[in-house]
Design a protein around this motif. Structure first.
Motif, PDB file in Angstrom:
ATOM      1  N   ASP A 147      10.354  61.506  46.819  1.00  0.00           N
ATOM      2  CA  ASP A 147       8.968  61.485  46.352  1.00  0.00           C
ATOM      3  C   ASP A 147       8.316  62.826  46.658  1.00  0.00           C
ATOM      4  O   ASP A 147       8.119  63.183  47.817  1.00  0.00           O
ATOM      5  CB  ASP A 147       8.210  60.351  47.051  1.00  0.00           C
ATOM      6  CG  ASP A 147       6.790  60.227  46.539  1.00  0.00           C
ATOM      7  OD1 ASP A 147       6.545  60.613  45.388  1.00  0.00           O
ATOM      8  OD2 ASP A 147       5.928  59.767  47.309  1.00  0.00           O
ATOM      9  N   ALA A 148       7.988  63.595  45.607  1.00  0.00           N
ATOM     10  CA  ALA A 148       7.414  64.924  45.794  1.00  0.00           C
ATOM     11  C   ALA A 148       5.952  64.941  45.369  1.00  0.00           C
ATOM     12  O   ALA A 148       5.582  64.368  44.340  1.00  0.00           O
ATOM     13  CB  ALA A 148       8.189  65.965  45.008  1.00  0.00           C
ATOM     14  N   HIS A 149       5.127  65.614  46.168  1.00  0.00           N
ATOM     15  CA  HIS A 149       3.722  65.798  45.819  1.00  0.00           C
ATOM     16  C   HIS A 149       3.584  66.803  44.683  1.00  0.00           C
ATOM     17  O   HIS A 149       2.704  66.668  43.816  1.00  0.00           O
ATOM     18  CB  HIS A 149       2.961  66.285  47.054  1.00  0.00           C
ATOM     19  CG  HIS A 149       1.547  66.687  46.782  1.00  0.00           C
ATOM     20  ND1 HIS A 149       0.513  65.770  46.708  1.00  0.00           N
ATOM     21  CD2 HIS A 149       0.990  67.905  46.552  1.00  0.00           C
ATOM     22  CE1 HIS A 149      -0.620  66.406  46.457  1.00  0.00           C
ATOM     23  NE2 HIS A 149      -0.363  67.700  46.357  1.00  0.00           N
ATOM     24  N   ALA A 150       4.430  67.840  44.683  1.00  0.00           N
ATOM     25  CA  ALA A 150       4.353  68.890  43.666  1.00  0.00           C
ATOM     26  C   ALA A 150       5.661  69.675  43.648  1.00  0.00           C
ATOM     27  O   ALA A 150       6.463  69.619  44.582  1.00  0.00           O
ATOM     28  CB  ALA A 150       3.181  69.831  43.930  1.00  0.00           C
ATOM     29  N   VAL A 151       5.849  70.422  42.565  1.00  0.00           N
ATOM     30  CA  VAL A 151       6.979  71.337  42.427  1.00  0.00           C
ATOM     31  C   VAL A 151       6.425  72.743  42.197  1.00  0.00           C
ATOM     32  O   VAL A 151       5.510  72.930  41.379  1.00  0.00           O
ATOM     33  CB  VAL A 151       7.885  70.950  41.245  1.00  0.00           C
ATOM     34  CG1 VAL A 151       8.982  71.988  41.041  1.00  0.00           C
ATOM     35  CG2 VAL A 151       8.506  69.586  41.473  1.00  0.00           C
ATOM     36  N   ALA A 152       6.968  73.712  42.909  1.00  0.00           N
ATOM     37  CA  ALA A 152       6.625  75.117  42.699  1.00  0.00           C
ATOM     38  C   ALA A 152       7.853  75.821  42.141  1.00  0.00           C
ATOM     39  O   ALA A 152       8.915  75.819  42.770  1.00  0.00           O
ATOM     40  CB  ALA A 152       6.183  75.764  44.008  1.00  0.00           C
ATOM     41  N   LEU A 153       7.726  76.396  40.945  1.00  0.00           N
ATOM     42  CA  LEU A 153       8.848  77.026  40.264  1.00  0.00           C
ATOM     43  C   LEU A 153       8.597  78.519  40.106  1.00  0.00           C
ATOM     44  O   LEU A 153       7.489  78.943  39.755  1.00  0.00           O
ATOM     45  CB  LEU A 153       9.059  76.398  38.890  1.00  0.00           C
ATOM     46  CG  LEU A 153       9.413  74.905  38.881  1.00  0.00           C
ATOM     47  CD1 LEU A 153       9.484  74.395  37.444  1.00  0.00           C
ATOM     48  CD2 LEU A 153      10.731  74.660  39.589  1.00  0.00           C
ATOM     49  N   ALA A 154       9.637  79.322  40.342  1.00  0.00           N
ATOM     50  CA  ALA A 154       9.527  80.778  40.269  1.00  0.00           C
ATOM     51  C   ALA A 154      10.348  81.327  39.112  1.00  0.00           C
ATOM     52  O   ALA A 154      11.433  80.841  38.812  1.00  0.00           O
ATOM     53  CB  ALA A 154      10.006  81.406  41.581  1.00  0.00           C
ATOM     54  N   CYS A 155       9.803  82.369  38.485  1.00  0.00           N
ATOM     55  CA  CYS A 155      10.500  83.047  37.396  1.00  0.00           C
ATOM     56  C   CYS A 155      10.143  84.528  37.460  1.00  0.00           C
ATOM     57  O   CYS A 155       8.966  84.889  37.350  1.00  0.00           O
ATOM     58  CB  CYS A 155      10.085  82.458  36.046  1.00  0.00           C
ATOM     59  SG  CYS A 155      10.894  83.218  34.626  1.00  0.00           S
ATOM     60  N   ALA A 156      11.149  85.381  37.627  1.00  0.00           N
ATOM     61  CA  ALA A 156      10.910  86.817  37.739  1.00  0.00           C
ATOM     62  C   ALA A 156      11.040  87.542  36.407  1.00  0.00           C
ATOM     63  O   ALA A 156      10.477  88.625  36.238  1.00  0.00           O
ATOM     64  CB  ALA A 156      11.873  87.438  38.754  1.00  0.00           C
ATOM     65  N   LEU A 157      11.768  86.970  35.453  1.00  0.00           N
ATOM     66  CA  LEU A 157      12.045  87.647  34.190  1.00  0.00           C
ATOM     67  C   LEU A 157      11.489  86.840  33.016  1.00  0.00           C
ATOM     68  O   LEU A 157      11.858  85.679  32.826  1.00  0.00           O
ATOM     69  CB  LEU A 157      13.551  87.840  34.011  1.00  0.00           C
ATOM     70  CG  LEU A 157      14.240  88.710  35.065  1.00  0.00           C
ATOM     71  CD1 LEU A 157      15.749  88.698  34.848  1.00  0.00           C
ATOM     72  CD2 LEU A 157      13.704  90.131  35.031  1.00  0.00           C
ATOM     73  N   PRO A 158      10.617  87.439  32.189  1.00  0.00           N
ATOM     74  CA  PRO A 158      10.022  86.706  31.067  1.00  0.00           C
ATOM     75  C   PRO A 158      11.040  86.164  30.070  1.00  0.00           C
ATOM     76  O   PRO A 158      10.736  85.209  29.351  1.00  0.00           O
ATOM     77  CB  PRO A 158       9.109  87.753  30.417  1.00  0.00           C
ATOM     78  CG  PRO A 158       8.810  88.725  31.491  1.00  0.00           C
ATOM     79  CD  PRO A 158      10.045  88.796  32.336  1.00  0.00           C
ATOM     80  N   MET A 159      12.232  86.764  30.011  1.00  0.00           N
ATOM     81  CA  MET A 159      13.211  86.248  29.056  1.00  0.00           C
ATOM     82  C   MET A 159      13.635  84.824  29.392  1.00  0.00           C
ATOM     83  O   MET A 159      14.236  84.132  28.563  1.00  0.00           O
ATOM     84  CB  MET A 159      14.441  87.160  28.997  1.00  0.00           C
ATOM     85  CG  MET A 159      15.320  87.142  30.213  1.00  0.00           C
ATOM     86  SD  MET A 159      16.773  88.200  29.957  1.00  0.00           S
ATOM     87  CE  MET A 159      17.675  87.914  31.487  1.00  0.00           C
ATOM     88  N   ARG A 160      13.312  84.355  30.615  1.00  0.00           N
ATOM     89  CA  ARG A 160      13.648  82.988  31.019  1.00  0.00           C
ATOM     90  C   ARG A 160      12.565  81.974  30.631  1.00  0.00           C
ATOM     91  O   ARG A 160      12.700  80.782  30.930  1.00  0.00           O
ATOM     92  CB  ARG A 160      13.853  82.931  32.526  1.00  0.00           C
ATOM     93  CG  ARG A 160      14.930  83.847  33.062  1.00  0.00           C
ATOM     94  CD  ARG A 160      16.301  83.369  32.685  1.00  0.00           C
ATOM     95  NE  ARG A 160      17.351  84.224  33.232  1.00  0.00           N
ATOM     96  CZ  ARG A 160      18.596  84.236  32.802  1.00  0.00           C
ATOM     97  NH1 ARG A 160      18.952  83.418  31.829  1.00  0.00           N
ATOM     98  NH2 ARG A 160      19.490  85.052  33.322  1.00  0.00           N
ATOM     99  N   LEU A 161      11.503  82.410  29.976  1.00  0.00           N
ATOM    100  CA  LEU A 161      10.379  81.507  29.710  1.00  0.00           C
ATOM    101  C   LEU A 161      10.748  80.267  28.886  1.00  0.00           C
ATOM    102  O   LEU A 161      10.256  79.167  29.187  1.00  0.00           O
ATOM    103  CB  LEU A 161       9.238  82.269  29.040  1.00  0.00           C
ATOM    104  CG  LEU A 161       8.448  83.206  29.961  1.00  0.00           C
ATOM    105  CD1 LEU A 161       7.428  84.006  29.166  1.00  0.00           C
ATOM    106  CD2 LEU A 161       7.755  82.419  31.074  1.00  0.00           C
TER     107      LEU A 161
END
Length: 345
Positions: A147-161
């Motif tokens: 059970d998670a309150h929230a997820v924080a996701l990281a992306c350094a390269l816009p090509m991964r959008l």
């Protein structure tokens, strides 16, 4: 081994810490960070005012071709060990719910989200850090189990959008709110807004957003109606063909390329793939600035390594012809070609 003298302020320690990274002196770097903690500097400041800016400088030194990939990797490893030592020294106990922190699928820059994870931990959250390149299906499976309150996701390269959007939507289908961060969403978060997700420019902002669930969930919807034209999907389907034909064109039109070593050919194929992937991402979010910023960055990187701007111009001309029936991609490519340097090496 260099000698690290503990300073009373992370700013004062910055130059010495960079010297530790340059010397690959893990023990001195850890001693410097722990010395700051022993002097009363809060752990969050050590992470954000020392480790984070030093890591940004490491990336800049690689971009300027002052450091090799091996030096950059060694420095990153040391900073990861420093973060672990600071976390162990602080050893906070959770008072809040679980927050899951992860990198997007295909994203390998794990240190920035690790810093976010440790700041959240310092602020009382129970944090699970899943690390680099987490497949969306595995993340969703984890969310179903815990059970998670929230997820924080990281992306350094816009090509991964495009991948990031699918991952964000997968989390939402699990009814877990999402906050994103990293340069991959734009320095001002513009592409996060286009994808309809909450964006934080730094770790403290992420912590504030996660604490405010109403704001975290109350973001405007994604603005992606343009995807109905199927241009993005068609472009992705043609990725392999585009790279192969562009490579053949380079080998045919650039005599020096015929003498490339296997390593140089691999690098050329990689660069061609990045051009196609950044083009596709710009089409996905319908924002040519994503591609022009990439072209400007790639030109600087190649120039620092003695590679002329024509190395970028030639394949872009080829893609323009090959994608003549793709109006949005054509506009993006035209703006990208205009952003190329007109003179100099």
């Amino acid at each position: 081994m260099s000698t690290a003298t503990a300073a009373a302020d992370p700013t004062d320690a910055y130059v010495g810490y960079l010297d530790c990274l340059a010397d690959a002196d893990e023990y001195a770097a850890i001693d410097m960070a722990i010395g700051l903690l022993d002097a009363g500097v809060p752990a969050e400041r050590v992470l954000l005012d020392l480790v984070a800016p030093a890591q940004a400088e490491v990336g800049e030194r690689w971009a300027r071709n002052e450091w090799s990939v091996a030096q950059e990797h060694a420095a990153t490893h040391i900073s990861e060990q420093v973060v672990a030592a600071v976390a162990a020294h602080a050893n906070p106990r959770p008072t809040g719910g679980r927050v899951v922190v992860a990198c997007m699928d295909g994203e390998w820059h794990a240190l920035p989200p690790r810093l976010v994870a440790e700041v959240l931990r310092l602020r009382g959250w129970q944090v699970t850090f899943l690390g680099a390149s987490v497949p969306a299906a595995h993340l969703v499976s984890y969310l179903h189990r815990y059970d998670a309150h929230a997820v924080a996701l990281a992306c350094a390269l816009p090509m991964r959008l495009p991948h990031a959007h699918r991952m964000i939507e997968a989390c939402r289908r699990s009814d877990v709110p999402v906050v994103v961060g990293g340069r991959g969403f734009g320095v001002d978060g513009r592409w996060a807004r286009r994808l309809g997700v909450a964006w934080a420019p730094d770790a403290p902002s992420a912590a504030e957003l996660i604490a405010d669930e109403r704001t975290l969930r109350g973001v405007p919807p994604a603005q992606l109606a343009h995807l109905a034209d199927d241009e993005y999907a068609s472009l992705v389907r043609r990725r392999g063909e585009l790279i192969d034909s562009a490579l053949a064109d380079v080998l045919d039109q650039v005599p020096a390329a015929r003498a490339y070593t296997a390593t140089q050919l691999d690098a050329t194929v990689s660069d061609l793939g990045h051009i196609v992937d950044f083009l596709a991402a710009a089409v996905y979010v319908d924002d040519p600035s994503l591609f022009t910023e990439f072209v400007e960055w790639l030109s600087v990187i190649l120039r620092s390594r003695g590679v002329p701007a024509t190395a970028v111009a030639r394949p872009m001309e080829h893609f323009t012809v090959a994608l003549r029936d793709f109006p949005r991609a054509g506009r993006v490519l035209a703006l990208g070609r205009a952003a190329l340097p007109t003179a100099g090496p």
